[in-house]
Design an enzyme around this catalytic site. Structure first.
Site, PDB file in Angstrom:
ATOM      1  N   TRP A 166     -23.557   6.033  16.031  1.00 16.14           N
ATOM      2  CA  TRP A 166     -23.254   7.561  17.286  1.00 16.14           C
ATOM      3  C   TRP A 166     -22.763   8.282  17.629  1.00 16.14           C
ATOM      4  O   TRP A 166     -22.223   9.553  17.565  1.00 16.14           O
ATOM      5  CB  TRP A 166     -24.382   8.131  15.881  1.00 16.14           C
ATOM      6  CG  TRP A 166     -25.442   7.892  16.525  1.00 16.14           C
ATOM      7  CD1 TRP A 166     -26.887   6.511  15.834  1.00 16.14           C
ATOM      8  CD2 TRP A 166     -26.449   7.090  18.139  1.00 16.14           C
ATOM      9  NE1 TRP A 166     -27.222   5.601  17.034  1.00 16.14           N
ATOM     10  CE2 TRP A 166     -27.003   6.052  18.094  1.00 16.14           C
ATOM     11  CE3 TRP A 166     -26.045   7.927  19.625  1.00 16.14           C
ATOM     12  CZ2 TRP A 166     -28.098   6.116  19.117  1.00 16.14           C
ATOM     13  CZ3 TRP A 166     -26.679   7.931  20.780  1.00 16.14           C
ATOM     14  CH2 TRP A 166     -27.231   6.939  20.744  1.00 16.14           C
ATOM     15  N   ASN A 167     -22.748   7.141  19.272  1.00 15.08           N
ATOM     16  CA  ASN A 167     -21.809   7.551  20.244  1.00 15.08           C
ATOM     17  C   ASN A 167     -21.134   8.277  20.207  1.00 15.08           C
ATOM     18  O   ASN A 167     -20.582   9.092  21.387  1.00 15.08           O
ATOM     19  CB  ASN A 167     -22.845   7.179  21.483  1.00 15.08           C
ATOM     20  CG  ASN A 167     -22.608   5.804  21.448  1.00 15.08           C
ATOM     21  OD1 ASN A 167     -21.597   5.046  20.025  1.00 15.08           O
ATOM     22  ND2 ASN A 167     -22.122   4.828  22.279  1.00 15.08           N
ATOM     23  N   LYS A 221     -18.099   2.804   7.200  1.00 14.63           N
ATOM     24  CA  LYS A 221     -18.970   3.422   7.541  1.00 14.63           C
ATOM     25  C   LYS A 221     -19.567   3.522   8.874  1.00 14.63           C
ATOM     26  O   LYS A 221     -19.870   2.828   9.622  1.00 14.63           O
ATOM     27  CB  LYS A 221     -20.086   1.983   6.952  1.00 14.63           C
ATOM     28  CG  LYS A 221     -20.950   3.084   6.445  1.00 14.63           C
ATOM     29  CD  LYS A 221     -22.492   1.849   6.620  1.00 14.63           C
ATOM     30  CE  LYS A 221     -22.911   1.948   7.855  1.00 14.63           C
ATOM     31  NZ  LYS A 221     -23.947   3.083   8.390  1.00 14.63           N
ATOM     32  N   GLY A 267     -22.106  -1.284  17.963  1.00 18.95           N
ATOM     33  CA  GLY A 267     -24.099  -1.112  17.699  1.00 18.95           C
ATOM     34  C   GLY A 267     -24.691  -1.851  18.464  1.00 18.95           C
ATOM     35  O   GLY A 267     -24.742  -2.305  19.658  1.00 18.95           O
ATOM     36  N   GLY A 268     -26.249  -1.821  17.573  1.00 18.66           N
ATOM     37  CA  GLY A 268     -26.972  -1.820  19.085  1.00 18.66           C
ATOM     38  C   GLY A 268     -27.237  -3.885  18.814  1.00 18.66           C
ATOM     39  O   GLY A 268     -26.892  -4.029  17.505  1.00 18.66           O
ATOM     40  N   GLU A 290     -19.677  -5.365  19.018  1.00 17.59           N
ATOM     41  CA  GLU A 290     -19.159  -4.509  20.695  1.00 17.59           C
ATOM     42  C   GLU A 290     -20.820  -3.878  20.532  1.00 17.59           C
ATOM     43  O   GLU A 290     -21.259  -3.354  19.890  1.00 17.59           O
ATOM     44  CB  GLU A 290     -18.300  -3.251  20.832  1.00 17.59           C
ATOM     45  CG  GLU A 290     -18.428  -3.064  21.980  1.00 17.59           C
ATOM     46  CD  GLU A 290     -18.666  -2.227  22.845  1.00 17.59           C
ATOM     47  OE1 GLU A 290     -20.405  -2.677  23.178  1.00 17.59           O
ATOM     48  OE2 GLU A 290     -18.888  -1.041  22.365  1.00 17.59           O
ATOM     49  N   LEU A 291     -21.687  -4.434  21.254  1.00 21.41           N
ATOM     50  CA  LEU A 291     -22.935  -4.320  21.478  1.00 21.41           C
ATOM     51  C   LEU A 291     -24.075  -3.431  22.566  1.00 21.41           C
ATOM     52  O   LEU A 291     -24.887  -4.621  22.541  1.00 21.41           O
ATOM     53  CB  LEU A 291     -23.855  -5.643  20.598  1.00 21.41           C
ATOM     54  CG  LEU A 291     -23.415  -6.148  19.658  1.00 21.41           C
ATOM     55  CD1 LEU A 291     -23.776  -8.093  19.708  1.00 21.41           C
ATOM     56  CD2 LEU A 291     -23.175  -5.905  18.312  1.00 21.41           C
ATOM     57  N   CYS A 295     -22.507   2.126  26.034  1.00 22.14           N
ATOM     58  CA  CYS A 295     -22.929   0.694  25.546  1.00 22.14           C
ATOM     59  C   CYS A 295     -22.031   0.628  27.368  1.00 22.14           C
ATOM     60  O   CYS A 295     -22.804   0.044  27.757  1.00 22.14           O
ATOM     61  CB  CYS A 295     -21.113   0.585  24.654  1.00 22.14           C
ATOM     62  SG  CYS A 295     -19.891   0.776  24.743  1.00 22.14           S
ATOM     63  N   GLU A 349     -31.862  -2.268  27.240  1.00 19.87           N
ATOM     64  CA  GLU A 349     -31.143  -1.528  27.111  1.00 19.87           C
ATOM     65  C   GLU A 349     -31.131   0.091  26.632  1.00 19.87           C
ATOM     66  O   GLU A 349     -32.558   0.487  25.741  1.00 19.87           O
ATOM     67  CB  GLU A 349     -30.021  -1.412  26.034  1.00 19.87           C
ATOM     68  CG  GLU A 349     -28.712  -0.580  26.388  1.00 19.87           C
ATOM     69  CD  GLU A 349     -27.264  -0.532  24.711  1.00 19.87           C
ATOM     70  OE1 GLU A 349     -28.179  -1.025  23.466  1.00 19.87           O
ATOM     71  OE2 GLU A 349     -26.384  -0.481  24.914  1.00 19.87           O
TER      72      GLU A 349
END
Ligand code: TXE
Length: 491
Positions: free
Chosen positions: A150-151, A174, A227-228, A249-250, A283, A384
């Site tokens: 969402w960022n 998605k 995402g996370g 990408e976390l 991130c 994080e």
């Protein structure tokens, strides 16, 4: 309140569940749009449309024609940038100024990868076997699952869609359940640009209801996820069962390291931009400031002075510098980390609470927060937060700075502030991070590879490296000797 539909096979469709959920504006904490609640049935429809397009109209286009479509899409985004940025800002609460900047930049990904589409070439190998001609073909993987957070909803989608499409794949995307509206509006542009139906499909909904059936669908060849790290780990495990390609990408716990020889005024701006821009919900947030002991106290004073001036308020207002936190769970999570940091003995020098300023209304605002006296073993120094919370850690020399900076499970980015070329080069070599910025922070480009070391991820987005992530190499052998050798011996 506008009720949206999903995009499957070029058509706007209702979800199979017949259910919608509300998307909430983080500034007003009020629902403002209705988003389709997708399910496995919608994923099945979308993947089969993407598969049909992959083997049909999309495959039949030349690479040059594919590139032209991507560039046309870039033009359409550029023409629609302000409207899409307003939607993003309303949906995720990030500053309009930031989202407009992103929207104006997103077309470059489609121009760059559109230009690259017809430059994806194989090689002729000077093979060691006489009478044999060997060459490679770079071929697309098939249906790509793009899962985004969402960022920075559209920017992070562009990082996946542009190289995936340039390489000749089709996509089921998605978006995050917290920021789906801009994706659904963006969906309109594919048809306008002239993409064949099914090349890009958008299914909205929750991670377990839509994300999981997408990742595990047997006809999905690759998952590109941002995402996370916990979710990333689950996605990786699910993808592993299907032997699928993945890009992850976390996020991270990036260190912004300030040496005593740095231009301190620039470094202060760099540290502030690393953690308070985007309300820390990025991130690459420089959530740990490592300060050289000789300048520690003076630098903290400068930092406090600048951070105190941050204007909070309506993200649509161009004067606002720090907006709300995007989601209520995230707001609770940030406040919880602040509580834990205090309990662990970190010294709160700024903020440290929910923001109750009048201009924050009923939104999910957290005061820009600065902790000193942070010990590298504290949770606040390791996990994080994804909010406007900075941990300050002192160091005595380069070795210690490197040790602290690398002492994390993550490795997405790092900042170094110094006027010494030796230090800049030495640190950029020793830091375990996919991006190292020297005397700058938070810079990205469509041309430069981006991704994580260690638990921050796998694979690279942007730049020439990114298109490789969406290709597979085929080696073709042709006998030109006319003599079939002994069949019982490997050739
Ligand atoms: O992210 P999730 P959340 C970090 C940040 C934040 C934390 C949680 O620390 O506090 O992650 O945020 C989809 N199968 N980042 O919960 O869950 C989900 O629907 C398949 C860092 O919002 O990782 C969404 O589309 N998909 C980060 C996407 O995964 C699933 C950006 C990301 O959501 C799924 C955002 C499942 N089982 C958060 N579960 C960064 N790298 O910048 C969820 N999803």
């Amino acid at each position: 309140m506008k009720k949206y539909q999903m995009l499957i096979n070029g058509a706007r469709v209702d979800p199979a569940t017949g259910a919608w959920f509300e998307s909430v504006n983080p500034f007003t904490a009020q629902a403002w749009a209705q988003v389709p609640r997708g399910s496995k049935d919608d994923i099945d429809r979308a993947v089969s449309a993407a598969k049909a397009a992959f083997y049909g109209d999309w495959r039949n286009l030349t690479a040059t024609a594919r590139g032209a479509l991507l560039r046309r899409l870039g033009d359409l985004i550029a023409a629609d940038a302000d409207r899409l940025a307003t939607i993003e800002s309303t949906d995720n609460g990030k500053l309009f100024a930031e989202m407009r900047g992103q929207l104006n930049y997103i077309p470059q990904w489609f121009y760059y990868f559109g230009g690259l589409a017809d430059k994806i070439e194989g090689r002729v190998i000077p093979i060691d076997k006489p009478g044999v001609f060997n060459f490679t073909r770079e071929e697309p993987l098939g249906v790509i699952a793009a899962i985004t957070p969402w960022n920075s909803p559209l920017l992070l989608a562009a990082w996946k869609l542009a190289p995936a499409l340039a390489a000749g794949n089709t996509v089921v995307w998605k978006p995050s359940e917290f920021s789906s509206v801009s994706a659904l509006e963006f969906g309109e542009l594919f048809e306008k640009a002239g993409f064949p139906p099914g090349v890009v499909n958008i299914v909205t909904g929750y991670g377990n209801e839509v994300g999981e059936p997408l990742v595990t669908h047997p006809d999905v060849a690759k998952v590109a996820f941002t995402g996370g790290d916990r979710t990333g780990e689950q996605v990786y495990q699910m993808a592993a069962r299907g032997i699928k390609h993945v890009t992850l990408e976390l996020g991270g716990k990036s260190a912004n390291i300030v040496f005593d020889d740095a231009d301190l005024d620039s470094a202060v701006k760099g540290v502030v931009s690393g953690i308070f821009a985007a309300t820390g919900q990025t991130c690459i947030a420089g959530s740990r400031a490592l300060l050289h002991r000789p300048i520690h106290d003076a630098f903290v004073e400068k930092l406090l002075a600048l951070a105190k001036t941050a204007r909070m308020g309506n993200p649509l207002d161009l004067n606002t510098q720090v907006g709300p936190v995007t989601t209520q769970p995230q707001y609770n999570k940030v406040l919880d980390y602040i509580r834990v940091a205090k309990e662990e003995g970190a010294v709160c020098r700024l903020g440290g609470a929910a923001a109750t300023r009048a201009e924050c209304g009923s939104g999910w605002f957290v005061e820009p927060t600065i902790f000193t006296g942070v010990n590298p073993s504290m949770r606040i120094a390791n996990e994080e937060v994804f909010g406007p919370v900075l941990s300050i850690i002192p160091f005595d020399d380069e070795d210690e700075a490197v040790r602290i900076a690398n002492n994390t499970v993550y490795g997405l980015a790092a900042g170094v502030w110094t006027t010494s070329i030796r230090r800049a080069l030495m640190m950029s070599e020793r830091l375990e991070a996919g991006t190292v910025w020297v005397n700058t922070y938070r810079a990205v480009s469509y041309m430069s590879p981006f991704g994580g070391y260690k638990r921050s991820g796998i694979g690279r987005e942007s730049g020439l490296d990114a298109v490789r992530e969406y290709l597979q190499t085929k080696s073709v052998w042709i006998d030109i000797s006319g003599n079939t050798p002994n069949p019982f011996v490997m050739r």
